[in-house]
Design a protein around this motif. Structure first.
Motif, short mmCIF file in Angstrom:
data_model
loop_
_atom_site.label_atom_id
_atom_site.label_comp_id
_atom_site.label_asym_id
_atom_site.label_seq_id
_atom_site.Cartn_x
_atom_site.Cartn_y
_atom_site.Cartn_z
N ASP A 257 -24.61 -40.06 14.50
CA ASP A 257 -24.48 -41.51 14.37
C ASP A 257 -23.76 -41.89 13.07
O ASP A 257 -22.88 -42.76 13.08
CB ASP A 257 -25.85 -42.18 14.47
CG ASP A 257 -26.46 -41.97 15.86
OD1 ASP A 257 -26.05 -42.69 16.79
OD2 ASP A 257 -27.30 -41.07 16.01
N ALA A 258 -24.11 -41.25 11.97
CA ALA A 258 -23.43 -41.53 10.70
C ALA A 258 -21.97 -41.08 10.76
O ALA A 258 -21.08 -41.77 10.26
CB ALA A 258 -24.15 -40.85 9.54
N PRO B 89 -21.95 -42.67 20.39
CA PRO B 89 -22.99 -41.63 20.45
C PRO B 89 -23.92 -41.82 21.64
O PRO B 89 -24.36 -42.94 21.94
CB PRO B 89 -23.75 -41.81 19.14
CG PRO B 89 -22.74 -42.41 18.21
CD PRO B 89 -21.92 -43.32 19.07
N VAL B 90 -24.19 -40.72 22.32
CA VAL B 90 -25.06 -40.74 23.50
C VAL B 90 -25.77 -39.39 23.60
O VAL B 90 -25.22 -38.36 23.22
CB VAL B 90 -24.26 -41.05 24.79
CG1 VAL B 90 -23.25 -39.98 25.09
CG2 VAL B 90 -25.18 -41.28 25.97
N ASP B 91 -27.01 -39.41 24.10
CA ASP B 91 -27.75 -38.18 24.37
C ASP B 91 -27.24 -37.60 25.69
O ASP B 91 -27.26 -38.29 26.72
CB ASP B 91 -29.25 -38.45 24.47
CG ASP B 91 -29.86 -38.81 23.12
OD1 ASP B 91 -29.29 -38.43 22.08
OD2 ASP B 91 -30.91 -39.48 23.11
N GLN B 92 -26.79 -36.36 25.65
CA GLN B 92 -26.27 -35.69 26.84
C GLN B 92 -27.36 -34.85 27.49
O GLN B 92 -28.25 -34.34 26.80
CB GLN B 92 -25.08 -34.79 26.47
CG GLN B 92 -23.92 -35.52 25.86
CD GLN B 92 -23.17 -36.40 26.86
OE1 GLN B 92 -23.53 -36.50 28.02
NE2 GLN B 92 -22.11 -37.04 26.39
N ASP C 12 -23.76 -36.68 21.25
CA ASP C 12 -22.37 -36.57 20.83
C ASP C 12 -21.60 -37.87 20.96
O ASP C 12 -22.08 -38.84 21.54
CB ASP C 12 -21.66 -35.43 21.55
CG ASP C 12 -21.33 -35.69 23.01
OD1 ASP C 12 -21.76 -36.73 23.57
OD2 ASP C 12 -20.64 -34.87 23.62
N CYS C 13 -20.41 -37.85 20.38
CA CYS C 13 -19.48 -38.97 20.46
C CYS C 13 -18.08 -38.38 20.51
O CYS C 13 -17.89 -37.18 20.31
CB CYS C 13 -19.63 -39.91 19.26
SG CYS C 13 -19.24 -39.17 17.67
N GLN D 265 -24.46 -32.89 17.73
CA GLN D 265 -25.58 -32.29 17.04
C GLN D 265 -26.63 -31.98 18.10
O GLN D 265 -26.69 -32.66 19.14
CB GLN D 265 -26.16 -33.21 15.96
CG GLN D 265 -26.96 -34.37 16.52
CD GLN D 265 -27.53 -35.28 15.44
OE1 GLN D 265 -26.81 -36.11 14.95
NE2 GLN D 265 -28.79 -35.11 15.11
N PRO D 266 -27.47 -30.96 17.88
CA PRO D 266 -28.55 -30.70 18.83
C PRO D 266 -29.44 -31.93 18.93
O PRO D 266 -29.72 -32.60 17.94
CB PRO D 266 -29.31 -29.53 18.21
CG PRO D 266 -28.33 -28.87 17.29
CD PRO D 266 -27.46 -30.00 16.78
N ARG D 267 -29.84 -32.24 20.15
CA ARG D 267 -30.69 -33.40 20.39
C ARG D 267 -32.10 -33.12 19.88
O ARG D 267 -32.62 -32.02 20.07
CB ARG D 267 -30.71 -33.72 21.88
CG ARG D 267 -31.14 -35.13 22.15
CD ARG D 267 -30.87 -35.55 23.57
NE ARG D 267 -31.60 -34.71 24.50
CZ ARG D 267 -31.22 -34.47 25.73
NH1 ARG D 267 -30.12 -35.00 26.21
NH2 ARG D 267 -31.93 -33.71 26.52
N LYS D 268 -32.67 -34.10 19.23
CA LYS D 268 -34.04 -33.97 18.72
C LYS D 268 -35.00 -34.05 19.89
O LYS D 268 -34.87 -34.88 20.77
CB LYS D 268 -34.32 -35.06 17.70
CG LYS D 268 -33.44 -34.94 16.49
CD LYS D 268 -33.62 -36.11 15.58
CE LYS D 268 -32.60 -35.97 14.44
NZ LYS D 268 -32.47 -37.18 13.67
N ARG D 269 -35.98 -33.22 19.85
CA ARG D 269 -36.96 -33.18 20.96
C ARG D 269 -38.26 -33.78 20.55
O ARG D 269 -38.66 -33.87 19.50
CB ARG D 269 -37.14 -31.76 21.43
CG ARG D 269 -35.84 -31.25 21.98
CD ARG D 269 -35.97 -29.81 22.41
NE ARG D 269 -34.64 -29.32 22.70
CZ ARG D 269 -34.20 -29.07 23.90
NH1 ARG D 269 -34.97 -29.25 24.94
NH2 ARG D 269 -33.00 -28.62 24.11
#
Length: 138
Positions: free
Chosen positions: A93-94, A110-113, A119-120, A134-138
């Motif tokens: 996001d930053a 930015p969107v969660d895939q 990613d964006c 970046q790896p998605r936070k779980r």
């Protein structure tokens, strides 16, 4: 036996615009800037990865190429069909906000895939697609 990535190549139609984008918008450092036979190659990289380089190269790095071949390559580049690069970041996001603030063309906010990353995507000044994830936070 060890195999590691050393260099990858991105075709650009205007090295000065590309240099400004990759250096100023993305924060990559210039490592080499070489001219040869009327062409130019600029090598750049992340300060965090001193052994990996991106080479900004002419769309058709062949001094003997025909005008027709050069035209085809220019058309493919303009459509963003030659190359794509994915960068890893610790804050998508930053990173998105920083790059968008430079006026870069946004392809995807930015969107969660579903495949586990956030990613964006942007286009560089030559039309190449660049993704940042970046790896998605779980």
């Amino acid at each position: 036996m060890t195999i590691k990535l050393s260099q990858c190549f991105i075709a650009v139609d205007d090295h000065d615009k590309a240099l400004a984008f990759y250096r100023d918008a993305l924060g990559l450092e210039v490592r080499n800037d070489v001219g040869f036979e009327g062409m130019r190659w600029v090598t750049m990289g992340s300060p965090e990865q001193p052994d990996v380089e991106i080479v900004l190269e002419p769309p058709l790095a062949d001094p003997g190429a025909s005008p027709a071949d050069r035209q085809v390559m220019a058309e493919l580049l303009a459509k963003g069909l030659l190359r794509g690069v994915i960068f890893a970041t610790d804050d998508v996001d930053a990173t998105f906000e920083r790059i968008r603030a430079t006026g870069a063309e946004v392809l995807q906010e930015p969107v969660d895939q579903p495949y586990g990353v956030r990613d964006c995507a942007f286009r560089d000044p030559s039309g190449n697609m660049l993704r940042f994830n970046q790896p998605r936070k779980r």
